[in-house]
Design a protein around this motif. Structure first.
Motif, mmCIF file in Angstrom:
data_model
loop_
_atom_site.group_PDB
_atom_site.id
_atom_site.type_symbol
_atom_site.label_atom_id
_atom_site.label_comp_id
_atom_site.label_asym_id
_atom_site.label_seq_id
_atom_site.Cartn_x
_atom_site.Cartn_y
_atom_site.Cartn_z
ATOM 1 N N TRP A 66 46.670 0.758 14.103
ATOM 2 C CA TRP A 66 46.049 1.273 15.320
ATOM 3 C C TRP A 66 44.641 1.774 15.053
ATOM 4 O O TRP A 66 43.757 1.660 15.917
ATOM 5 N N ARG A 67 44.414 2.323 13.869
ATOM 6 C CA ARG A 67 43.051 2.751 13.523
ATOM 7 C C ARG A 67 42.114 1.543 13.425
ATOM 8 O O ARG A 67 40.991 1.568 13.940
ATOM 9 N N VAL A 68 42.585 0.496 12.762
ATOM 10 C CA VAL A 68 41.762 -0.712 12.627
ATOM 11 C C VAL A 68 41.569 -1.367 13.986
ATOM 12 O O VAL A 68 40.469 -1.837 14.315
ATOM 13 N N PHE A 69 42.626 -1.411 14.783
ATOM 14 C CA PHE A 69 42.511 -1.983 16.124
ATOM 15 C C PHE A 69 41.484 -1.223 16.958
ATOM 16 O O PHE A 69 40.655 -1.823 17.651
ATOM 17 N N THR A 70 41.508 0.106 16.878
ATOM 18 C CA THR A 70 40.526 0.928 17.601
ATOM 19 C C THR A 70 39.117 0.640 17.116
ATOM 20 O O THR A 70 38.182 0.493 17.922
ATOM 21 N N PHE A 71 38.950 0.553 15.805
ATOM 22 C CA PHE A 71 37.640 0.238 15.211
ATOM 23 C C PHE A 71 37.112 -1.107 15.716
ATOM 24 O O PHE A 71 35.958 -1.217 16.150
ATOM 25 N N LEU A 72 37.950 -2.125 15.679
ATOM 26 C CA LEU A 72 37.522 -3.453 16.130
ATOM 27 C C LEU A 72 37.248 -3.466 17.629
ATOM 28 O O LEU A 72 36.236 -4.019 18.081
ATOM 29 N N LEU A 73 38.143 -2.849 18.396
ATOM 30 C CA LEU A 73 37.985 -2.852 19.849
ATOM 31 C C LEU A 73 36.711 -2.135 20.275
ATOM 32 O O LEU A 73 35.949 -2.647 21.113
ATOM 33 N N LEU A 74 36.440 -0.976 19.703
ATOM 34 C CA LEU A 74 35.246 -0.229 20.090
ATOM 35 C C LEU A 74 33.969 -0.976 19.730
ATOM 36 O O LEU A 74 32.987 -0.939 20.476
ATOM 37 N N THR A 75 33.968 -1.660 18.589
ATOM 38 C CA THR A 75 32.784 -2.427 18.202
ATOM 39 C C THR A 75 32.556 -3.586 19.161
ATOM 40 O O THR A 75 31.423 -3.839 19.592
ATOM 41 N N VAL A 76 33.626 -4.284 19.528
ATOM 42 C CA VAL A 76 33.510 -5.391 20.479
ATOM 43 C C VAL A 76 33.082 -4.877 21.847
ATOM 44 O O VAL A 76 32.214 -5.467 22.503
ATOM 45 N N VAL A 77 33.674 -3.771 22.282
ATOM 46 C CA VAL A 77 33.319 -3.192 23.579
ATOM 47 C C VAL A 77 31.854 -2.757 23.589
ATOM 48 O O VAL A 77 31.142 -2.942 24.585
ATOM 49 N N SER A 78 31.392 -2.177 22.490
ATOM 50 C CA SER A 78 29.990 -1.773 22.386
ATOM 51 C C SER A 78 29.062 -2.981 22.520
ATOM 52 O O SER A 78 28.086 -2.953 23.285
ATOM 53 N N ASP A 79 29.367 -4.050 21.791
ATOM 54 C CA ASP A 79 28.548 -5.262 21.874
ATOM 55 C C ASP A 79 28.582 -5.853 23.278
ATOM 56 O O ASP A 79 27.560 -6.314 23.805
ATOM 57 N N THR A 80 29.773 -5.847 23.904
ATOM 58 C CA THR A 80 29.914 -6.397 25.251
ATOM 59 C C THR A 80 29.130 -5.565 26.263
ATOM 60 O O THR A 80 28.458 -6.106 27.153
ATOM 61 N N GLY A 81 29.219 -4.239 26.135
ATOM 62 C CA GLY A 81 28.475 -3.369 27.041
ATOM 63 C C GLY A 81 26.977 -3.553 26.909
ATOM 64 O O GLY A 81 26.248 -3.579 27.910
ATOM 65 N N ALA A 82 26.512 -3.704 25.673
ATOM 66 C CA ALA A 82 25.082 -3.921 25.451
ATOM 67 C C ALA A 82 24.627 -5.238 26.079
ATOM 68 O O ALA A 82 23.566 -5.307 26.719
ATOM 69 N N TYR A 83 25.438 -6.274 25.907
ATOM 70 C CA TYR A 83 25.077 -7.582 26.460
ATOM 71 C C TYR A 83 25.085 -7.556 27.987
ATOM 72 O O TYR A 83 24.138 -7.997 28.636
ATOM 73 N N ALA A 84 26.169 -7.016 28.573
ATOM 74 C CA ALA A 84 26.322 -7.043 30.026
ATOM 75 C C ALA A 84 25.242 -6.226 30.726
ATOM 76 O O ALA A 84 24.597 -6.700 31.678
ATOM 77 N N VAL A 85 25.027 -5.006 30.273
ATOM 78 C CA VAL A 85 24.038 -4.141 30.913
ATOM 79 C C VAL A 85 22.625 -4.636 30.616
ATOM 80 O O VAL A 85 21.756 -4.632 31.496
ATOM 81 N N GLY A 86 22.381 -5.068 29.378
ATOM 82 C CA GLY A 86 21.060 -5.590 29.042
ATOM 83 C C GLY A 86 20.713 -6.839 29.824
ATOM 84 O O GLY A 86 19.573 -7.033 30.257
ATOM 85 N N TRP A 87 21.702 -7.720 30.022
ATOM 86 C CA TRP A 87 21.481 -8.951 30.799
ATOM 87 C C TRP A 87 21.124 -8.638 32.245
ATOM 88 O O TRP A 87 20.252 -9.257 32.835
ATOM 89 N N ARG A 88 21.790 -7.650 32.811
ATOM 90 C CA ARG A 88 21.602 -7.355 34.234
ATOM 91 C C ARG A 88 20.443 -6.408 34.503
ATOM 92 O O ARG A 88 19.679 -6.596 35.447
ATOM 93 N N PHE A 89 20.283 -5.396 33.656
ATOM 94 C CA PHE A 89 19.300 -4.353 33.952
ATOM 95 C C PHE A 89 18.206 -4.213 32.896
ATOM 96 O O PHE A 89 17.310 -3.388 33.052
ATOM 97 N N GLY A 90 18.283 -4.991 31.813
ATOM 98 C CA GLY A 90 17.336 -4.816 30.711
ATOM 99 C C GLY A 90 15.890 -5.032 31.099
ATOM 100 O O GLY A 90 15.536 -6.100 31.619
#
Length: 280
Positions: free
Chosen positions: A147-171
């Motif tokens: 669960w610790r590793v899953f959280t680590f991987l999920l948060l990193t992917v979510v961070s990258d996704t958030g950066a891409y989505a918001v940057g694409w739309r509002f960057g």
């Protein structure tokens, strides 16, 4: 067309179907190894480390004529991961020191010209790829390690996704134009917001003894470290004059192009997990 949208369309032009397919396949393999038989995930880390070292040393040789010795790096890198999983931080440090020594000795068998340059690159590679990856193995060793590793991987992917989505739309405002022209300050805010929200949920529901406010701090730290990791590898690729570290993963580039934000984030998550809920 706004700069943010133009940038998003350009990035999406890689091969979206292939990228999604490869991403889903990798995700399924990770989840299966984590939760079916967690010891198998150590093998996943080792494979990623060895392939990542091969990509990095190959690009250094091709574009800078730097001969960082792959054999001791690969063997030592695998040993670091296993030692970190079995013996913790002490084992990882011992394996790292022996790997550095092996790099120095192995390179002695070749022409002495550029010896210092090559072994310096070799020691850097040993720290950059396997040593940082060892913190994932150390997370895994905890009782709730999957669960610790899953959280680590999920948060990193979510961070990258958030950066891409918001940057694409509002960057609109560049974050580091000389290093990575596609990154924006708005995208960074998206990464922080997404990661903090996901962190609060993960720490509250997935991690024994975790609380939502710890997840907010964890998400903030992940967003910052993942962004810095991405910028760090972009700096390396710009110095080498290449777009991707490899072509092993269709739509994604090479293994190192997927590890760029994960590697520096691993010690950050490991440390905060130990501080918040203990070593497990």
């Amino acid at each position: 067309m706004t700069p943010g949208r133009a940038r998003g369309r350009k990035r999406a032009g890689r091969n979206l179907r292939a990228a999604i397919g490869v991403g889903l396949g990798l995700g399924a393999a990770v989840v299966a190894s984590l939760f079916v038989y967690k010891h198998a995930f150590v093998g996943v880390i080792v494979v990623a480390v060895v392939v990542g070292l091969w990509e990095l040393t190959s690009r250094l040789a091709e574009h800078k004529q730097i001969r960082a010795p792959l054999v001791p790096l690969a063997i030592g890198g695998a040993a670091m991961v296993v030692a970190g999983y079995v013996r913790g931080a002490e084992g990882a440090w011992v394996a790292a020191a022996l790997t550095a020594l092996a790099v120095l000795v192995w390179r002695m068998t070749e022409d002495p010209r550029d010896y210092l340059r090559d072994v310096t690159a070799g020691v850097f590679a040993a720290f950059y790829v396997p040593f940082l990856a060892t913190f994932v193995a150390m997370m895994l060793a905890a009782d709730d390690g999957p669960w610790r590793v899953f959280t680590f991987l999920l948060l990193t992917v979510v961070s990258d996704t958030g950066a891409y989505a918001v940057g694409w739309r509002f960057g609109r405002h560049k974050l580091a134009p000389r290093i990575s022209p596609g990154k924006t300050r708005e995208g960074l805010l998206g990464a922080v917001s997404f990661a903090m929200a996901a962190g609060a949920l993960c720490m509250h529901f997935l991690i024994d003894g975790g609380t939502w406010w710890q997840g907010l701090l964890l998400g903030l730290a992940v967003a910052i470290s993942a962004t810095l990791g991405d910028l760090g590898e972009s700096m390396i690729k710009r110095d080498l004059g290449i777009k991707d570290m490899g072509a092993l993963l269709p739509g994604h580039g090479g293994i190192m192009d997927r590890l760029d934000s994960l590697l520096p984030t691993a010690p950050v998550v490991w440390l905060l997990m130990v501080v918040f809920v203990g070593a497990g």
